[in-house]
Design an enzyme around this catalytic site. Sequence first.
Site, PDB file in Angstrom:
ATOM      1  N   HIS A  58       1.242  -1.306   0.246  1.00 42.37           N
ATOM      2  CA  HIS A  58      -0.418   0.155   0.212  1.00 42.37           C
ATOM      3  C   HIS A  58       0.948   0.924   0.003  1.00 42.37           C
ATOM      4  O   HIS A  58       1.749   1.487   0.089  1.00 42.37           O
ATOM      5  CB  HIS A  58      -0.831  -0.131   1.138  1.00 42.37           C
ATOM      6  CG  HIS A  58      -0.184   0.177   2.480  1.00 42.37           C
ATOM      7  ND1 HIS A  58       0.597  -1.143   2.887  1.00 42.37           N
ATOM      8  CD2 HIS A  58      -0.395   0.910   2.919  1.00 42.37           C
ATOM      9  CE1 HIS A  58       1.060  -0.349   4.964  1.00 42.37           C
ATOM     10  NE2 HIS A  58       0.916   1.091   3.854  1.00 42.37           N
ATOM     11  N   HIS A  61       6.539   6.406  -1.880  1.00 32.59           N
ATOM     12  CA  HIS A  61       6.876   5.611  -2.234  1.00 32.59           C
ATOM     13  C   HIS A  61       6.033   3.539  -1.803  1.00 32.59           C
ATOM     14  O   HIS A  61       5.503   3.927  -0.985  1.00 32.59           O
ATOM     15  CB  HIS A  61       8.928   5.076  -1.883  1.00 32.59           C
ATOM     16  CG  HIS A  61       8.312   5.356   0.290  1.00 32.59           C
ATOM     17  ND1 HIS A  61       7.901   6.584   1.141  1.00 32.59           N
ATOM     18  CD2 HIS A  61       8.367   4.342   1.120  1.00 32.59           C
ATOM     19  CE1 HIS A  61       8.036   6.429   2.508  1.00 32.59           C
ATOM     20  NE2 HIS A  61       8.440   4.922   2.453  1.00 32.59           N
TER      21      HIS A  61
END
Length: 183
Positions: free
Chosen positions: A40, A127
């Site tokens: 996620h 990221h």
Amino acid sequence: MRLFVAVTLGPALEATVTDALRDLSRHAPRARWVPPANLHLTLSFLGDVDAPRAAEVERVLRPVGAAHAPLELSVQGGGGFGAPERPRVLWAGVGGDTAALGALQADVAAALGPLGFEPEHREYVAHLTLARARSPGGDRELAACVQALQAARWGTARVERVVLFESQGGRYHPRADFPLGTP
């Protein structure tokens, strides 16, 4: 309950990243690799939250999702956090509509502020965390993975919802989701 707010990348891109993680993990078998179900992009980490406050979190996140259109993101490249020769964290880069993702993250933080959740004081940089070193001093084997990530291009995904996750024993469970662009 431990809560965080995130977006997910959808089953197709998650499957591609999972295949890549299998290959990368051979280079750094001692690292802690992120389970595929836990992939996620975190927008806000809330920490321990009691049930009444969690209900308030859900209430303030609903209009945030409605105010943002779905967006396209890609996963490509990557690097490591920590010393280059012994990174502590291995990550994949996120491209595509990162300006819209940054605006979504800022609005999530702004909505949560009145509930007492302090925003991060550093700029949001999307990221995808892939692995962590078991040692606080980093992992030399992760440095080889950083090199392998430089040319990685894993595809794109359409982000259509913000998800409030509960973390229980290293597993993440969706508690509520908020569709983007849906009043």
